[in-house]
Design a protein around this motif. Sequence first.
Motif, PDB file in Angstrom:
ATOM      1  N   CYS A   2       0.849  -1.196   0.000  1.00 43.03           N
ATOM      2  CA  CYS A   2       0.000   0.000   0.000  1.00 43.03           C
ATOM      3  C   CYS A   2       0.890   1.255   0.000  1.00 43.03           C
ATOM      4  CB  CYS A   2      -0.904  -0.026   1.231  1.00 43.03           C
ATOM      5  SG  CYS A   2      -1.924   1.448   1.397  1.00 43.03           S
ATOM      6  N   ALA A   4      -0.158   4.325   0.413  1.00 42.60           N
ATOM      7  CA  ALA A   4      -0.623   5.326   1.380  1.00 42.60           C
ATOM      8  C   ALA A   4       0.041   5.158   2.735  1.00 42.60           C
ATOM      9  CB  ALA A   4      -2.143   5.244   1.514  1.00 42.60           C
ATOM     10  N   CYS A   5       0.335   3.949   3.139  1.00 46.23           N
ATOM     11  CA  CYS A   5       0.910   3.708   4.471  1.00 46.23           C
ATOM     12  C   CYS A   5       2.277   3.041   4.397  1.00 46.23           C
ATOM     13  CB  CYS A   5      -0.050   2.880   5.317  1.00 46.23           C
ATOM     14  SG  CYS A   5      -0.314   1.233   4.636  1.00 46.23           S
ATOM     15  N   CYS A  29      -4.857   2.693   8.310  1.00 50.00           N
ATOM     16  CA  CYS A  29      -4.851   3.143   6.921  1.00 50.00           C
ATOM     17  C   CYS A  29      -6.167   2.745   6.264  1.00 50.00           C
ATOM     18  CB  CYS A  29      -3.664   2.548   6.179  1.00 50.00           C
ATOM     19  SG  CYS A  29      -3.666   2.915   4.416  1.00 50.00           S
ATOM     20  N   ASP A  31      -6.833   3.141   3.061  1.00 51.70           N
ATOM     21  CA  ASP A  31      -6.637   2.656   1.693  1.00 51.70           C
ATOM     22  C   ASP A  31      -6.567   1.138   1.620  1.00 51.70           C
ATOM     23  OD1 ASP A  31      -6.329   5.387   1.351  1.00 51.70           O
ATOM     24  OD2 ASP A  31      -4.953   5.085  -0.350  1.00 51.70           O
ATOM     25  N   CYS A  32      -5.903   0.557   2.646  1.00 48.37           N
ATOM     26  CA  CYS A  32      -5.710  -0.894   2.597  1.00 48.37           C
ATOM     27  C   CYS A  32      -6.443  -1.605   3.725  1.00 48.37           C
ATOM     28  CB  CYS A  32      -4.217  -1.229   2.659  1.00 48.37           C
ATOM     29  SG  CYS A  32      -3.428  -0.698   4.182  1.00 48.37           S
TER      30      CYS A  32
HETATM   31 ZN   LIG Z   1      -2.309   1.331   3.633  1.00 49.94          ZN
END
Ligand SMILES: [Zn+2]
Length: 247
Positions: A2, A4-5, A29, A31-32
Motif C-alpha cells: 500500500c 498510502a501507508c 490506513c 486505503d488498505c
Molecule cells: Zn495502507
Amino acid sequence: MCTACDGQGVVIELRQIALGMVQQLQRRCTDCGGQGYCATKKKERKILEVLVEKGMKHNQKITFRGMADEKPNMEAGDVNFIIQEKEHDLFKRKGADLLITKTLSLNEALCGFEWIVKHLDGREIAIKSKPGEVIKPEQSSSAPFVKIVPNEGMPSHGNPFVKGNLYVLFRVEFPSDGELNAKAIKELKKVLPNPAMDVSYDEEEVEVCHLEQADVKNFGKGGAASNDNNYDSDDDEGPGQVQCQQS
Ligand SMILES: [Zn+2]
C-alpha cells in the motif's frame, strides 16, 4: 504494497492543537484497511496431473508444492493427493507381493493343471504344474498350501524392475460322497499309492462301524449331562475359601 501507508497498515497524522503544540495521531490506513497491502483476488483454474508411479502404495502422498491458495505475505501451501488402493477381485497385495487363491479339483491337484491368469498390467500368464507335481489341500494342520511364481508380483516403487512374487494359495476340492462310482474306485485303487489292505475278520464277532458328520468343537461334550461335583482348579477363588454345598 500500500502506497498510502508504506505497507505499515497505519498512518501517522500530525494535528496542530495549539500554537507550537502538535498532536500525533495514529490511525488505521483506510486505503488498505490496515493490511499494509492492496490485492485483487482472482480465481484460477489449474490442471494438476497426478502421476501414479509404478509400485506406489496405499496412503502414499503425492505433493504439489505451493499449489494451494495464495495469500499476500504468506507462502502458498501444498496440494496433496493421497493414494487410496482399491480392493481387487483376484489379487491381494502386501508390499510388492501379490496373492491369488486357486481352487483345483482333486484330478488337477494330482494329475496336473494349467490356467491363464490375466495380470494387473494386462499380460496373460499361464501357470502350469510341473510333471508329477502334487498340490495338497494344506501344508500342515493350520497352514494353507502355497507356492510362488517368482517375480510376478508388483514392481517395487523407485525400482520397477525388481518385482515381488506372485503367491498362489491352493484349495483342493475333493469329490463328494457318491461321486466316485465303483469302477472309478477300482481304477484309483490300482493307480494311487498305498491302497487299503484287505483285512479279514468274522462279522459275527467284530462290530462294523460307519462314520457320521462331526464337529471337532463338540469333542468332550459327549455322554449324558453330568452332575458330578468335581473340583475344578479354574474356579478356585484363592486360598481360605471353603465352599459347602448341600446335597
Ligand atoms: Zn495502507
